[in-house]
Design an enzyme around this catalytic site. Structure first.
Site, PDB file in Angstrom:
ATOM      1  CB  CYS A 307      16.908  37.894  41.172  1.00  0.00           C
ATOM      2  SG  CYS A 307      16.196  36.214  41.598  1.00  0.00           S
ATOM      3  CB  CYS A 482      14.792  33.977  45.622  1.00  0.00           C
ATOM      4  SG  CYS A 482      15.897  33.252  44.360  1.00  0.00           S
TER       5      CYS A 482
END
Length: 552
Positions: A307, A482
């Site tokens: 991430c 995200c």
């Protein structure tokens, strides 16, 4: 001192001296595990000292302190996690070696029989016969399943591995599936950003691994040591082998804390924190609440990392709290990014820059954290002009990351150490009955849970096709998501695929991905955790059905 081997990758020993550490390095050990609490007896070397000694010889280190006669399942899980993360061979020690041996044996329950564990320990000079009740377990298997063999072996019981197992069973309940995973706990890692922002309780992000293994799937609680794709089998650290018709490799990404000098010894104290750890994410929120002025540093290492937006998420949520409490004007916030841009997809940069300006964040690009001195509260960065050391009151560290060693050194890896797969089919580049996905795969996309959610059905369909003699047709488009928590109550929902192509899941009149919105916040804080535990891990492919070559 003679070290006693339990497996090819693990040996045990009584208390080590400085000379013993040097000897271990000379004998080829790559890491040390300290199983003693500090100050257990006078003159004992502390964990901090042992870590420094190990580092001086280029070895990794982990501290898994346990008390003799009171070893819990959690202790065994911590030992298993340490063994998984460290590069072997590993040398574990306690006062006599018994605790280290016991921890290893308990971490192997389900992977080996009680008789095998007791015999192995006895061969090293340790009697674990009294431990037999805890070592005895049974694994259920479908009728006709063969011990040591399965239709499908899945390496990794994290998000990607379990989602794939569930998706496979939704398509064919007759499949005999084995998941190999050493950890006893399963984490919803996307929740740790919210823990660090004071939104989630960290305990709500963790469940027992046994509780999330799909019904009908066999769980081998052990760690893989090597792959033998030419023989269609994997070998575990205890030397046992498991054969397969098809293999799925989903090992995740390794957090390399030790790559930053001084970090392991100060993480979780001295103002040094990280949302990338279950143990330290709560400390982030503690620091944020206490900080009323000074310098707050946030770091992002070179790619690839889990991430890529998470380092910024921690920063924005912290800044939002300081802004709301009136402290932000007295805090120097710096973002040290090893990369050259704020975010890799250009469409999301302008809205993010608005928050950078709002919070007065000092952006430092091509600045890589290389050392942390917790007691002195200083951090050293490598920049174009050379090394720069800065003082801090709080530092949020994103650790460098790399492929797990057992994958990187295997015949399944590419040059970077990740499972070498076709980016569309997720089939291995050289072995047709092998697939890879998740953070441990070589696909050139963002390493996120959202990506694994989309990848699992693709692997499930293509694997079953291979088992039935057909060509894979399902394709993965590189989708990743995200949810950038730019402030408490608003999220910029960045969804994109290969090449930075925007891949929104919702019409713009519902969620506009390039604008921070309240609905996106509710999606992350309320909907996605529920979808994860009750949908993704149970084979429900809501908004995740795979595309196919003939329909793309």
């Amino acid at each position: 001192m003679p070290f006693k081997a339990l497996t090819p990758s693990l040996s045990v020993s009584p208390q080590l001296s400085e000379a013993d550490v040097a000897q271990a390095a000379q004998e080829g050990f790559r890491a040390i595990i300290d199983n003693r609490p500090d100050d257990e007896e006078p003159g004992q070397l502390t964990a901090a000292r042992m870590q420094a000694l190990a580092a001086s010889h280029g070895m990794g280190f982990a501290h898994v302190p346990t008390v003799g006669g009171k070893i819990s399942d959690g202790d065994a899980a911590s030992m298993a996690e340490a063994l998984m993360k460290l590069e072997g061979p590993v040398l574990a020690y306690c006062r006599t070696g018994t605790r280290s041996t016991t921890l290893w044996a308990l971490s192997q329950v389900g992977a080996q029989s009680a008789d095998a564990l007791i015999t192995t320990a006895a061969g090293a000079g340790y009697d674990l016969s009294a431990l037999r009740p805890r070592l005895e377990t049974r694994m259920t298997a479908p009728t006709g399943a063969q011990p040591g063999r399965a239709d499908v072996v899945i390496v990794g019981g994290g998000s990607a591995g379990l989602a794939t197992a569930a998706s496979l069973l939704e398509r064919d309940r007759s499949l005999d599936i084995v998941v190999i995973e050493p950890r006893e706990t399963h984490d919803y890692q996307p929740g740790w950003t919210m823990v660090g922002g004071g939104v989630f309780d960290v305990k709500d992000t963790r469940r027992a691994e046994a509780s999330v293994i799909p019904a009908g799937v066999r769980w081998i609680k052990g760690a893989v040591a090597s792959f033998e794709p030419e023989r269609d089998q994997v070998t575990l650290e205890d030397g046992s082998a498991v054969g397969y018709r098809a293999l799925v490799v989903a090992p995740g990404n390794m957090l390399d804390w030790a790559a930053i000098d001084g970090l392991p010894g100060t993480l979780g104290r001295n103002g040094v924190t990280s949302n990338y750890s279950y143990e330290t994410a709560p400390y982030t929120w503690e620091l944020v609440q206490k900080l009323k002025g000074g310098t707050a540093l946030f770091t992002q290492p070179p790619m690839p990392i889990k991430c890529a937006g998470a380092p910024q998420k921690a920063m924005y949520l912290s800044c939002d709290h300081w802004l709301r409490t009136g402290a932000l004007k007295d805090i120097d916030v710096q973002f040290h990014n090893a990369g050259a841009v704020l975010f890799g997809v250009k469409e999301f940069v302008p809205p993010l820059m608005e928050y950078v300006d709002r919070y007065g964040i000092d952006l430092q690009f091509e600045s890589t954290l290389i050392a942390v001195n917790g007691p002195d509260r200083t951090a050293t960065f490598r920049e174009k002009a050379g090394e720069v050391t800065k003082s801090f009151d709080m530092i949020h560290v994103t650790p460098p990351q790399k492929a797990p060693a057992f994958v990187a050194r295997s015949p399944l890896a590419n040059e970077a150490g990740y499972v070498d797969v076709d980016q569309a089919s997720l089939q291995h580049a050289r072995h047709a009955n092998v697939f890879g996905l998740g953070d441990g795969g070589s696909t050139p996309n963002a390493k996120t849970m959202a990506a694994a959610r989309k990848q699992a059905p693709v692997v499930a369909e293509n694997l079953i096709a291979v088992l039935t003699g057909k060509a894979p047709t399902a394709i993965y488009d590189g989708y990743g998501s995200c949810p950038l928590t730019v402030e408490r109550g608003k999220i910029l929902l960045a969804e994109f695929g290969y090449g930075g192509k925007l891949l929104p899941s919702f019409p713009s009149w519902i969620i506009e991905g390039t604008k921070p919105q309240r609905l996106s916040w509710l999606l992350k804080s309320e909907a996605l955790p529920w979808i994860y535990w009750n949908g993704m891990l149970k084979g429900h492919e809501w908004m995740a059905q795979p595309q196919h070559r003939d329909a793309a």
